[in-house]
Design an enzyme around this catalytic site. Structure first.
Site, PDB file in Angstrom:
ATOM      1  N   ASP A 117      -4.208 -12.959   3.614  1.00 29.10           N
ATOM      2  CA  ASP A 117      -5.450 -12.487   4.231  1.00 29.10           C
ATOM      3  C   ASP A 117      -6.679 -12.740   3.369  1.00 29.10           C
ATOM      4  OD1 ASP A 117      -4.320 -10.676   2.488  1.00 29.10           O
ATOM      5  OD2 ASP A 117      -4.584  -8.930   3.768  1.00 29.10           O
ATOM      6  N   HIS A 162       0.820  -1.222   0.000  1.00 27.30           N
ATOM      7  CA  HIS A 162       0.000   0.000   0.000  1.00 27.30           C
ATOM      8  C   HIS A 162       0.853   1.270   0.000  1.00 27.30           C
ATOM      9  CE1 HIS A 162      -3.577  -2.342   0.428  1.00 27.30           C
ATOM     10  NE2 HIS A 162      -3.280  -2.766   1.634  1.00 27.30           N
ATOM     11  N   ASP A 179      -2.838 -10.656  -2.482  1.00 27.53           N
ATOM     12  CA  ASP A 179      -3.344 -10.202  -1.191  1.00 27.53           C
ATOM     13  C   ASP A 179      -4.851  -9.930  -1.271  1.00 27.53           C
ATOM     14  OD1 ASP A 179      -1.992  -8.805   1.476  1.00 27.53           O
ATOM     15  OD2 ASP A 179      -3.840  -7.800   0.885  1.00 27.53           O
ATOM     16  N   HIS A 182      -6.302  -7.313  -0.278  1.00 23.08           N
ATOM     17  CA  HIS A 182      -6.490  -5.903  -0.625  1.00 23.08           C
ATOM     18  C   HIS A 182      -5.693  -5.556  -1.887  1.00 23.08           C
ATOM     19  CE1 HIS A 182      -6.924  -6.231   3.818  1.00 23.08           C
ATOM     20  NE2 HIS A 182      -7.962  -5.436   3.600  1.00 23.08           N
TER      21      HIS A 182
END
Length: 342
Positions: free
Chosen positions: A285, A160, A196, A198
């Site tokens: 995740d 990120h 991931d 996200h």
């Protein structure tokens, strides 16, 4: 095969973040690294310590004013009367292409996208060791054959983080730094595939206008999921990078079959790019039992994901991204590593 890790990464120990406006315990805690080390050991990997490479490989991705901010902001923040124990911005600009404030508070807003990346006393040190872990892992596979691979246990994670912006538990973009290192070591084209939960918005941002690195991200649909403003299917790159970014958003709750079908599309795009090396941004995740609860990949699903990625037959750096505390965290990593190692 090797797992690279530096114990200094334990020193970053954030206490809280805001979720839906409410303070919550921060899930990106040192225990994550302990569980992941156990998973790597269970998969039979030998642990190695990276050297300290200095700022050179990091500065190849991140701007000097951002690195200066990360290195000094905690001490500056402590001089503010009644400031919070960790650096957490309370103001965010509507755009980031104007003047740069001198104020520590203003710079925190400028260089921190959200309230999920608190900076403590040892954050910069841990983030550097996390990045150096990615660099050492890239060095270990650079120039190797299609079976060359290694795992970078990077914490804090990185995908990120933009060139000048922290966010979502991330400060330095380890996957981007690994890709840059592979380029420096002779890989003309590098593909990054992010699995991931996200969207890897920072990684996308770093390479969005470049044609030498292909970015592919599978993730929960950001229309109702972090990072919200990036990760949509119509984001294809810009300028020289147009057509070199592929986002594959998935419906919330998607399990193994939907994830693997999307991964097939990502792998097809990567094959068409003909990369000389591969970086896998390895988030765990997407697991059905992860605290963030966005997707429903199983432990066996991670093994299947790994086998498909291994089929690209490229020297590969596996960079740890997300994956939060649940009983199966180490098992999920072990399943992926065993799948990738055959």
């Amino acid at each position: 095969m090797k797992c690279f890790f530096a114990a200094e990464q334990f020193r970053h120990d954030p206490k809280a973040f805001l979720s839906s406006g409410a303070p919550q315990p921060n899930p990106e805690i040192p225990e994550r690294a302990r569980r992941l080390r156990e998973g790597a050991k269970a998969a039979g990997l030998d642990e190695a310590r990276p050297p300290a490479f200095g700022l050179g490989p990091i500065a190849a991705v991140h701007t000097p004013e951002y690195l200066e901010f990360l290195e000094n902001i905690f001490e500056r923040w402590r001089r503010i009367p009644d400031a919070s124990a960790e650096v957490i911005p309370n103001i965010h600009p509507t755009h980031r292409d104007g003047r740069r404030p001198l104020s520590a508070v203003g710079q925190a807003g400028l260089h921190m996208a959200d309230t999920a990346c608190p900076i403590g006393e040892h954050t910069f040190e841990a983030a550097c060791w996390s990045a150096w872990t990615a660099v050492a892992t890239a060095d270990s596979v650079a120039g190797g054959g299609p079976d060359a691979w290694a795992y970078a246990l990077c914490r804090p994670p990185g995908h990120h983080a933009f060139a000048d912006l922290a966010g979502g538990f991330c400060f330095l973009n380890n996957s981007a730094i690994a890709a840059g290192r592979l380029r420096d070591r002779g890989a003309a084209r590098v593909a990054i595939i992010d699995v991931d939960l996200h969207h890897g918005n920072g990684t996308q941002g770093v390479f969005y206008a470049r044609a030498d690195v292909l970015t592919v991200s599978l993730h929960a649909d950001p229309l109702r999921f972090y990072p919200f403003f990036w990760g949509h299917a119509d984001e294809r790159g810009e300028d020289a990078g147009l057509g070199y970014n592929l986002n594959l958003p998935l419906e919330r709750g998607s399990g193994d079959e939907a994830f693997l079908e999307a991964l097939d599309a990502g792998i097809r795009r990567a094959r068409s790019f003909a990369p000389d090396a591969l970086v896998v941004a390895l988030g765990l995740d997407a697991f059905r039992g992860d605290p963030f609860g966005g997707l429903a990949v199983t432990t066996d699903g991670f093994s299947r994901i790994a086998r498909k990625l291994k089929g690209l037959e490229r020297p590969t750096v596996l960079v740890q991204e997300g994956g939060y505390l649940c009983p199966e965290l180490g098992d999920n990593l072990a399943a992926f590593l065993r799948g990738f190692g055959g």
